[in-house]
Design a protein around this motif. Structure first.
Motif, PDB file in Angstrom:
ATOM      1  N   ASN A  45      45.175  35.665  43.000  1.00 40.74           N
ATOM      2  CA  ASN A  45      45.441  35.468  41.803  1.00 40.74           C
ATOM      3  C   ASN A  45      44.560  34.117  40.829  1.00 40.74           C
ATOM      4  N   TRP A  46      44.507  32.990  41.519  1.00 43.73           N
ATOM      5  CA  TRP A  46      43.047  31.745  41.660  1.00 43.73           C
ATOM      6  C   TRP A  46      42.016  32.202  40.932  1.00 43.73           C
ATOM      7  N   ALA A  47      41.535  33.344  41.503  1.00 39.64           N
ATOM      8  CA  ALA A  47      40.220  34.074  41.321  1.00 39.64           C
ATOM      9  C   ALA A  47      40.069  34.791  40.119  1.00 39.64           C
ATOM     10  N   ARG A  48      41.472  36.080  40.210  1.00 43.29           N
ATOM     11  CA  ARG A  48      41.299  36.293  38.940  1.00 43.29           C
ATOM     12  C   ARG A  48      41.347  35.676  37.946  1.00 43.29           C
ATOM     13  N   GLU A  49      42.086  34.458  37.495  1.00 39.67           N
ATOM     14  CA  GLU A  49      41.834  34.243  36.291  1.00 39.67           C
ATOM     15  C   GLU A  49      40.696  32.950  35.948  1.00 39.67           C
ATOM     16  N   GLN A  50      39.548  32.842  37.374  1.00 41.28           N
ATOM     17  CA  GLN A  50      38.638  32.642  37.034  1.00 41.28           C
ATOM     18  C   GLN A  50      37.398  33.919  35.786  1.00 41.28           C
ATOM     19  N   GLN A  51      37.984  35.121  36.339  1.00 37.40           N
ATOM     20  CA  GLN A  51      37.673  36.483  35.521  1.00 37.40           C
ATOM     21  C   GLN A  51      35.914  36.657  36.181  1.00 37.40           C
ATOM     22  N   ARG A  52      36.094  37.192  37.750  1.00 41.62           N
ATOM     23  CA  ARG A  52      35.226  37.270  38.580  1.00 41.62           C
ATOM     24  C   ARG A  52      34.507  38.212  38.384  1.00 41.62           C
ATOM     25  N   SER A  53      33.359  38.717  39.155  1.00 40.40           N
ATOM     26  CA  SER A  53      33.252  40.005  38.967  1.00 40.40           C
ATOM     27  C   SER A  53      33.248  41.123  39.896  1.00 40.40           C
ATOM     28  N   ASP A  54      33.144  42.437  40.416  1.00 38.40           N
ATOM     29  CA  ASP A  54      34.251  43.174  41.245  1.00 38.40           C
ATOM     30  C   ASP A  54      33.382  42.546  42.326  1.00 38.40           C
ATOM     31  N   GLU A  90      32.208  38.875  43.195  1.00 38.98           N
ATOM     32  CA  GLU A  90      32.562  38.073  43.387  1.00 38.98           C
ATOM     33  C   GLU A  90      33.615  38.171  43.879  1.00 38.98           C
ATOM     34  N   MET A  91      34.752  39.350  43.463  1.00 37.28           N
ATOM     35  CA  MET A  91      36.378  39.291  44.004  1.00 37.28           C
ATOM     36  C   MET A  91      35.892  39.156  45.038  1.00 37.28           C
ATOM     37  N   LEU A  92      34.877  40.088  46.276  1.00 38.86           N
ATOM     38  CA  LEU A  92      35.441  40.412  47.493  1.00 38.86           C
ATOM     39  C   LEU A  92      35.851  39.865  48.582  1.00 38.86           C
ATOM     40  N   PRO A  93      35.343  38.741  48.399  1.00 40.31           N
ATOM     41  CA  PRO A  93      35.285  37.976  49.713  1.00 40.31           C
ATOM     42  C   PRO A  93      37.043  37.165  49.231  1.00 40.31           C
ATOM     43  N   PHE A  94      37.524  37.355  48.376  1.00 42.09           N
ATOM     44  CA  PHE A  94      38.965  36.596  47.943  1.00 42.09           C
ATOM     45  C   PHE A  94      40.359  38.447  48.473  1.00 42.09           C
ATOM     46  N   GLU A  95      39.777  39.006  48.476  1.00 36.65           N
ATOM     47  CA  GLU A  95      40.085  40.364  48.085  1.00 36.65           C
ATOM     48  C   GLU A  95      40.127  40.368  49.891  1.00 36.65           C
ATOM     49  N   LEU A  96      38.875  40.547  50.937  1.00 35.02           N
ATOM     50  CA  LEU A  96      39.248  40.514  52.183  1.00 35.02           C
ATOM     51  C   LEU A  96      40.213  39.144  52.476  1.00 35.02           C
ATOM     52  N   VAL A  97      39.631  37.998  52.300  1.00 34.91           N
ATOM     53  CA  VAL A  97      41.095  37.247  52.953  1.00 34.91           C
ATOM     54  C   VAL A  97      42.489  37.763  52.665  1.00 34.91           C
ATOM     55  N   GLN A  98      43.093  38.468  51.062  1.00 35.18           N
ATOM     56  CA  GLN A  98      44.022  39.479  51.623  1.00 35.18           C
ATOM     57  C   GLN A  98      44.459  40.234  51.883  1.00 35.18           C
ATOM     58  N   ALA A  99      43.261  40.937  52.605  1.00 32.74           N
ATOM     59  CA  ALA A  99      43.470  42.029  53.782  1.00 32.74           C
ATOM     60  C   ALA A  99      43.710  41.686  54.577  1.00 32.74           C
ATOM     61  N   LYS A 100      42.999  40.523  54.952  1.00 30.57           N
ATOM     62  CA  LYS A 100      43.377  39.511  56.649  1.00 30.57           C
ATOM     63  C   LYS A 100      44.908  39.053  56.720  1.00 30.57           C
TER      64      LYS A 100
END
Length: 928
Positions: free
Chosen positions: A788-797, A799-809
């Motif tokens: 959620n914090w990363a999304r608030e930063q309005q990152r590109s797809d 740039e969002m990938l590392p955060f989505e990997l953390v969520q998947a883990k």
């Protein structure tokens, strides 16, 4: 002339040591005689002062003064060698120019005689370090040979022209009306006729004639005999006839001095005459004159040269035994004891005799005798009387050998090991210096010359190793040759990774095979430094890690007490041990860094960290003991580094100690967490972020541990608060930090699952199940917070990938792999070459299970195996999962033990504690 009067007045005033008669006669001196007198007295400042206050009216006098000043500058022993060499070149040029500009002046034959003396004595004997002696009796350098070729014809022409002119002056000048007053009364006539024509001119003409007779037939002097030269009208038309004429002239000009009329040059005149006679084939007359020259025990250089002439006469006559005996005696001559260059000259003479003997030997003995002809140099190098001069003399000889064999490398195979080693060393040094300069100046021709010299160094070393004598060669020669070969390889192409790797491995060979040689420590130090740089190339060249591993092992095994070893321990410990999961070995490596070394506290911090990581390697039975050791080490470091941080005078050491304090606290927090003491970990970390506020990496690591400790203590709200703070303060590292937290949670869940499987006590089972559930939900909550914090930063797809990997883990850890697969599947379509993405996607598929899903995961793991290299953990994880899938599907299970054995060849630890137990279990289960 006012200048003359002023000069006489000042000179007589300064010459108080002279008699009244001499001071009175100075007033009648010719200007040239006065200038000569002042030159001999070293009065350069006086000459300059006279010219400044009263410039001479006569331009010839002005030019003479200019030449005299150059001469005094050259004679000034306080000036550097480079400055004097430059002064000398200027002096020769100025003298030649004065001769040409005032060719009709009556003093021109005096100047020409002075020029001849300047070239024969000062140039060839001083500036070029005995060039004529080495040309006649030894092995001249390329520089000496070039000087001989250039200067001897000039000297002969000047002396010949002076002689002809003086001969004409005997009858012409006395006819002048003012001859008595201007020449006779001033002493000029006596100086011209007696001092010069009858003495100096004859002597130097004889010497020049003899030396030019030694030049080869293809020298321009002989090939140009058909060209008219009025200054040398008596020349013959063929080389043979001209050489005969020159030798006859040398004998004729010099024989007047051999009976002692000119006692100062008698020895030299006799020696030169004897040598000219021997070149004419008049050996009996030559021997007789040599004996007269050498009567008594002469200790001067002139006697040594005469004795060398006697040995050369025996060599030319074919009496090699006599020649060798005469030359051997000269190794103890007083002149050779005083001057190491003459000791080399004698060794050259011995070499010349042995080489001549070899050429006359039967064909089947010739190669062995040619090799033995270099033995005098080996004796020279071992001469203890050389003292500190030995190394300089060695390199001087080596450079001459390079010049000798640079254009005829087919002869290398005939040389002794020591000679080949010397050629390799000198050629490498010369080539290296040329290459460095050429690359700076972008000089293509110079670079080509440098590469030729470097290639010679390599060929000489290889010739040594391929030689039949290699097995019996001195270890020093083998080691030095191989090292110089390696450096030459590097210098040939210092930008190509493969070449750097090969050069470094050759340096490692030196240290491994000849660790007792002095060059070996330098070799291994350079090898590890070079391989460090190779490891830094992206992509890392294949074989770089293995080469560095080998070099490091040689360094620490054979040179463990060296500075190079101490300098390398921290880097090697991390690169080859710690990063490969060999934490105990890494800790032992770090521990060996001495207290006084600049990296001591860095090493001890690394040791503490390694021991902390080693705790994870231990089984339950050993884990407590390993943890206790890690705590003890970190506590000791905390105290020692704390004291040093307050007391150290060196800013660098104080900072290193301060950072070690921080590392020790982090390790203590880790150990508290490992023991299940979250509150203790939090206590250790109290005020950490404030204390080390300027150390971003350490603060981030502390926050990671604080988040984990709060999660372990079921203080999720506080853990979330710290996570938010970390995200605000460490935006770029936020995903990596939470990922590390999730890895630790994963380990905790795995440990809880193992404990759950091992207990039958229901209360313990419920507690463990609750712990597993709580940790899993904590991971999901932290991952969601991060996303959620990363999304608030309005990152590109991307740039969002590392955060989505953390969520998947986190979803996978919470036993929701299907959701992780759903989350990542679209990303795999878009970013299919991203290794971390492929890894997490495959892990989610593996956790989801099902035969088809496992087969899909297997294909992704195969891609990771092909695209990565050890020690990359993802590579090891891919292999572990691949073999687990084979086990679960029952496919190719018979090949699992063989594959594990092959993996063990890559790393005996099988990638570390995370992978080794599973791989070993699979190996055991499917072993036949």
């Amino acid at each position: 002339m006012r200048w003359h009067a002023l000069a006489v007045a000042m000179f007589t005033g300064l010459s108080l040591f002279a008699s009244p008669q001499v001071r009175a006669q100075l007033a009648d001196f010719d200007e040239s005689m006065l200038i000569d007198a002042m030159t001999r007295e070293g009065m350069s400042e006086l000459l300059l002062h006279l010219v400044e206050i009263e410039p001479p009216d006569d331009p010839v006098v002005g030019r003479q003064i200019e030449v005299a000043q150059y001469r005094m500058r050259f004679d000034d022993a306080n000036r550097s060698e480079a400055e004097r060499r430059e002064d000398f070149d200027t002096l020769v040029d100025a003298t030649q120019q004065m001769i040409e500009d005032f060719y009709d002046h009556e003093l021109r034959p005096v100047w020409q005689t002075d020029l001849t003396e300047l070239l024969l004595n000062q140039a060839l004997q001083q500036v070029y370090r005995g060039a004529t002696f080495f040309y006649e009796f030894g092995v001249p350098t390329a520089e000496q040979t070039a000087a001989i070729n250039e200067l001897l014809p000039i000297a002969l022409e000047a002396a010949t022209d002076a002689d002809q002119t003086f001969f004409r002056y005997q009858t012409e000048l006395p006819r002048d009306d003012d001859h008595q007053q201007r020449r006779v009364n001033t002493g000029l006539w006596s100086r011209m006729m007696d001092d010069y024509f009858q003495t100096r001119t004859q002597y130097y003409l004889g010497q020049a004639a003899y030396l030019v007779a030694l030049l080869p037939d293809d020298h321009p002097y002989y090939t140009g005999l058909g060209d008219e030269n009025p200054r040398m009208p008596a020349r013959e038309q063929s080389a043979e006839a001209e050489r005969d004429r020159l030798l006859a002239e040398a004998v004729e000009r010099l024989e007047g001095f051999i009976e002692g009329r000119a006692s100062g040059i008698q020895t030299n005149a006799r020696s030169l005459t004897a040598r000219a006679l021997m070149r004419q084939g008049e050996f009996e007359l030559a021997y007789e004159l040599f004996e007269r020259t050498l009567e008594g025990e002469g200790e001067r250089t002139e006697h040594l040269i005469a004795a060398l002439g006697q040995a050369e006469a025996s060599r030319l006559a074919g009496d090699y035994a006599e020649a060798a005996d005469l030359a051997a005696r000269l190794t103890q001559h007083p002149a050779t004891r005083r001057n190491h260059l003459y000791r080399l000259l004698v060794a050259d003479m011995q070499h010349r005799v042995l080489t001549s003997e070899a050429e006359q030997a039967p064909a089947n003995q010739r190669d062995a005798l040619r090799t033995a002809a270099y033995d005098p140099y080996l004796d020279l190098f071992d001469d203890p009387s050389l003292g500190d001069a030995a190394e300089g003399l060695r390199m001087y000889v080596f450079r001459r050998w390079v010049d000798t064999f640079a254009d005829d490398r087919s002869r290398l195979r005939l040389l002794s090991p020591v000679v080949l080693s010397g050629i390799a060393e000198a050629a490498r040094r010369e080539g290296q210096n040329l290459a460095i300069e050429a690359r700076q100046t972008e000089d293509a021709d110079q670079l080509a010359e440098a590469r030729d010299r470097l290639a010679l160094a390599i060929e000489a070393s290889q010739a040594l190793h391929d030689s039949d004598m290699a097995d019996d060669a001195p270890r020093q020669a083998l080691a030095r040759a191989t090292y110089n070969e390696a450096v030459a390889m590097y210098q040939l192409d210092p930008r190509r990774a493969g070449n750097l790797l090969a050069a470094a491995e050759r340096m490692t060979d030196v240290a491994e095979r000849w660790p007792d040689q002095s060059v070996s420590e330098e070799a291994i130090g350079n090898a590890v430094a070079l391989l460090r740089s190779v490891r830094g190339i992206d992509p890392r060249p294949a074989g770089a890690d293995d080469a560095y591993q080998r070099a490091g092992e040689v360094l620490f095994d054979a040179f463990g007490g060296s500075t190079a070893a101490d300098d390398e321990r921290v880097y090697f410990g991390y690169a080859m041990l710690y990063n490969r999961g060999r934490f105990e070995d890494a800790a032992a490596m770090f521990e060996q860094v001495p207290h006084a070394h600049a990296t001591y506290f860095e090493a001890q911090a690394a040791r503490s960290r390694a021991l902390g990581r080693a705790v994870r390697e231990r089984s339950d039975d050993d884990r407590d003991a390993a943890r206790e050791r890690a705590v003890e080490t970190a506590t000791e470091l905390l105290e020692e580094a704390g004291r040093e941080a307050e007391q150290a005078g060196d800013d660098g050491r104080r900072r290193s100690a301060w950072l070690a304090v921080a590392e020790a606290r982090l390790v203590l927090a880790d150990m508290a967490l490992d023991a299940g003491n979250a509150d203790e970990a939090l206590a250790v970390l109290e005020d950490f972020e404030q204390t080390f506020a300027d150390e971003d990496v350490l603060v981030r690591d502390a926050m990671e541990r604080r988040i984990l400790a709060l999660a372990e203590a079921d203080r999720l709200d506080e853990a979330s608060d710290v996570a938010r703070q970390m995200m605000a303060d460490h935006r770029d590292q936020a995903a990596a930090v939470i990922d590390e937290v999730l890895d630790t949670i994963d380990n905790r869940i795995e440990q809880a699952n193992e404990a759950l499987a091992a207990t039958n006590v229901s209360s313990q089972q419920r507690a463990l199940e609750q712990r597993i559930s709580s940790l899993a939900e904590t991971s999901v909550a932290l991952a969601e917070l991060l996303l959620n914090w990363a999304r608030e930063q309005q990152r590109s797809d991307r740039e969002m990938l590392p955060f989505e990997l953390v969520q998947a883990k986190a979803l996978r850890l919470a036993d929701r792999p299907g959701k992780a697969v759903t989350l990542l599947a679209p990303r795999v379509e878009t970013f299919g070459s991203n290794a971390p993405l492929l890894h997490e996607y495959a892990e989610a598929l593996y956790a989801a299970g099902g035969n088809d899903t496992l087969r899909t995961a297997a294909g992704i793991y195969d891609r990771l195996i092909r695209g990565l290299e050890p020690p990359e953990p993802l590579w090891w994880n891919a292999w572990m999962r691949r073999l687990q899938i084979n086990h679960r599907l029952g496919v190719d299970t018979q090949a699992i033990p063989l594959r594990v054995r092959q993996l063990r060849l890559r790393d005996e630890n099988l990638g570390g504690a995370r992978f080794r137990p599973t791989l070993e279990s699979l190996e055991t289960r499917h072993a036949r």
